[in-house]
Write a protein that holds these residues in place. Sequence first.
Motif, PDB file in Angstrom:
ATOM      1  N   LEU A  73      13.115 -29.656  27.187  1.00 33.77           N
ATOM      2  CA  LEU A  73      14.323 -28.649  28.232  1.00 33.77           C
ATOM      3  C   LEU A  73      13.420 -27.954  29.314  1.00 33.77           C
ATOM      4  O   LEU A  73      12.554 -26.714  28.410  1.00 33.77           O
ATOM      5  CB  LEU A  73      15.214 -27.998  27.681  1.00 33.77           C
ATOM      6  CG  LEU A  73      15.920 -29.538  26.870  1.00 33.77           C
ATOM      7  CD1 LEU A  73      17.011 -28.153  26.045  1.00 33.77           C
ATOM      8  CD2 LEU A  73      16.881 -30.589  27.642  1.00 33.77           C
ATOM      9  N   GLU A  94      14.007 -24.627  32.168  1.00 38.22           N
ATOM     10  CA  GLU A  94      15.095 -23.768  32.867  1.00 38.22           C
ATOM     11  C   GLU A  94      14.126 -23.331  33.581  1.00 38.22           C
ATOM     12  O   GLU A  94      13.049 -22.482  33.874  1.00 38.22           O
ATOM     13  CB  GLU A  94      15.876 -22.483  31.409  1.00 38.22           C
ATOM     14  CG  GLU A  94      16.303 -23.424  30.251  1.00 38.22           C
ATOM     15  CD  GLU A  94      15.841 -22.793  29.275  1.00 38.22           C
ATOM     16  OE1 GLU A  94      16.188 -22.380  28.269  1.00 38.22           O
ATOM     17  OE2 GLU A  94      14.529 -22.812  29.782  1.00 38.22           O
ATOM     18  N   CYS A 131      18.509 -26.470  34.064  1.00 38.27           N
ATOM     19  CA  CYS A 131      18.065 -26.681  33.123  1.00 38.27           C
ATOM     20  C   CYS A 131      17.593 -28.230  33.330  1.00 38.27           C
ATOM     21  O   CYS A 131      18.714 -28.488  32.934  1.00 38.27           O
ATOM     22  CB  CYS A 131      18.965 -26.829  31.799  1.00 38.27           C
ATOM     23  SG  CYS A 131      18.099 -27.447  30.236  1.00 38.27           S
ATOM     24  N   TRP A 139      24.701 -23.920  27.511  1.00 39.62           N
ATOM     25  CA  TRP A 139      23.484 -22.582  27.737  1.00 39.62           C
ATOM     26  C   TRP A 139      23.901 -21.783  26.493  1.00 39.62           C
ATOM     27  O   TRP A 139      25.417 -20.929  26.389  1.00 39.62           O
ATOM     28  CB  TRP A 139      23.783 -22.005  28.946  1.00 39.62           C
ATOM     29  CG  TRP A 139      23.741 -22.408  29.585  1.00 39.62           C
ATOM     30  CD1 TRP A 139      24.061 -23.891  30.672  1.00 39.62           C
ATOM     31  CD2 TRP A 139      22.211 -22.786  30.883  1.00 39.62           C
ATOM     32  NE1 TRP A 139      23.435 -24.000  31.236  1.00 39.62           N
ATOM     33  CE2 TRP A 139      22.546 -23.821  31.723  1.00 39.62           C
ATOM     34  CE3 TRP A 139      21.075 -21.553  30.197  1.00 39.62           C
ATOM     35  CZ2 TRP A 139      21.424 -23.904  32.626  1.00 39.62           C
ATOM     36  CZ3 TRP A 139      20.271 -22.183  31.069  1.00 39.62           C
ATOM     37  CH2 TRP A 139      20.063 -23.152  32.083  1.00 39.62           C
ATOM     38  N   THR A 172      20.195 -33.158  35.018  1.00 40.03           N
ATOM     39  CA  THR A 172      19.881 -31.323  34.588  1.00 40.03           C
ATOM     40  C   THR A 172      21.254 -30.699  34.192  1.00 40.03           C
ATOM     41  O   THR A 172      21.993 -31.452  34.827  1.00 40.03           O
ATOM     42  CB  THR A 172      19.137 -31.219  35.904  1.00 40.03           C
ATOM     43  OG1 THR A 172      18.276 -31.182  36.200  1.00 40.03           O
ATOM     44  CG2 THR A 172      19.265 -29.754  36.419  1.00 40.03           C
ATOM     45  N   TYR A 203      19.356 -19.571  27.490  1.00 38.75           N
ATOM     46  CA  TYR A 203      18.341 -20.622  27.010  1.00 38.75           C
ATOM     47  C   TYR A 203      19.075 -21.872  27.275  1.00 38.75           C
ATOM     48  O   TYR A 203      20.619 -21.850  27.361  1.00 38.75           O
ATOM     49  CB  TYR A 203      18.010 -20.262  25.673  1.00 38.75           C
ATOM     50  CG  TYR A 203      17.237 -19.125  25.182  1.00 38.75           C
ATOM     51  CD1 TYR A 203      17.657 -18.156  24.899  1.00 38.75           C
ATOM     52  CD2 TYR A 203      15.630 -19.355  25.048  1.00 38.75           C
ATOM     53  CE1 TYR A 203      16.648 -17.116  24.329  1.00 38.75           C
ATOM     54  CE2 TYR A 203      14.594 -19.142  24.804  1.00 38.75           C
ATOM     55  CZ  TYR A 203      15.288 -17.438  24.982  1.00 38.75           C
ATOM     56  OH  TYR A 203      14.445 -16.603  24.153  1.00 38.75           O
ATOM     57  N   CYS A 204      18.870 -23.393  27.355  1.00 41.51           N
ATOM     58  CA  CYS A 204      19.565 -24.184  27.554  1.00 41.51           C
ATOM     59  C   CYS A 204      19.455 -24.970  26.145  1.00 41.51           C
ATOM     60  O   CYS A 204      18.324 -24.787  25.729  1.00 41.51           O
ATOM     61  CB  CYS A 204      18.951 -24.956  28.516  1.00 41.51           C
ATOM     62  SG  CYS A 204      19.120 -26.634  29.154  1.00 41.51           S
ATOM     63  N   GLY A 249      14.872 -24.845  25.224  1.00 47.61           N
ATOM     64  CA  GLY A 249      14.033 -24.467  26.448  1.00 47.61           C
ATOM     65  C   GLY A 249      13.600 -23.382  26.032  1.00 47.61           C
ATOM     66  O   GLY A 249      13.751 -22.600  24.631  1.00 47.61           O
TER      67      GLY A 249
END
Length: 118
Positions: A4, A6, A22, A36, A78, A95-96, A109
């Motif tokens: 992943l 971002e 992401c 998220w 995405t 963060y994803c 990610g």
Amino acid sequence: QVQLVESGGGLVQAGGSLRLSCAGSGMTFSRYLMSWFRQAPGKGRTFVASIGGSSEFTNYIDSVQGRFTISRDNTKNTVYLQMNSLKPEDTAVYYCSARLSGSTDNYWGQGTQVTVSS
């Protein structure tokens, strides 16, 4: 393996907007719940928003409801987070996360910094 990445973070004034992206790879993207999270300086990582694999549902924490919108494009692997009316308290690393339905394993990610100045 699942990866992943971002992008889209940056510095913005209060009241401004940003759109985070992401991109996922190494996965059947539509099978994953995408979320998220964010981590403010000196604090733990907290949930912000999530979206089902087919966009059949979305969830938000109360503090971003009506200001943030999570969406996804499975043709592009995405997920997005549109952030409007940003506040200084939204400042964090975002963060994803990806998780298969029924699994407890989360993929993460590397994070993207969002800074909102007053």
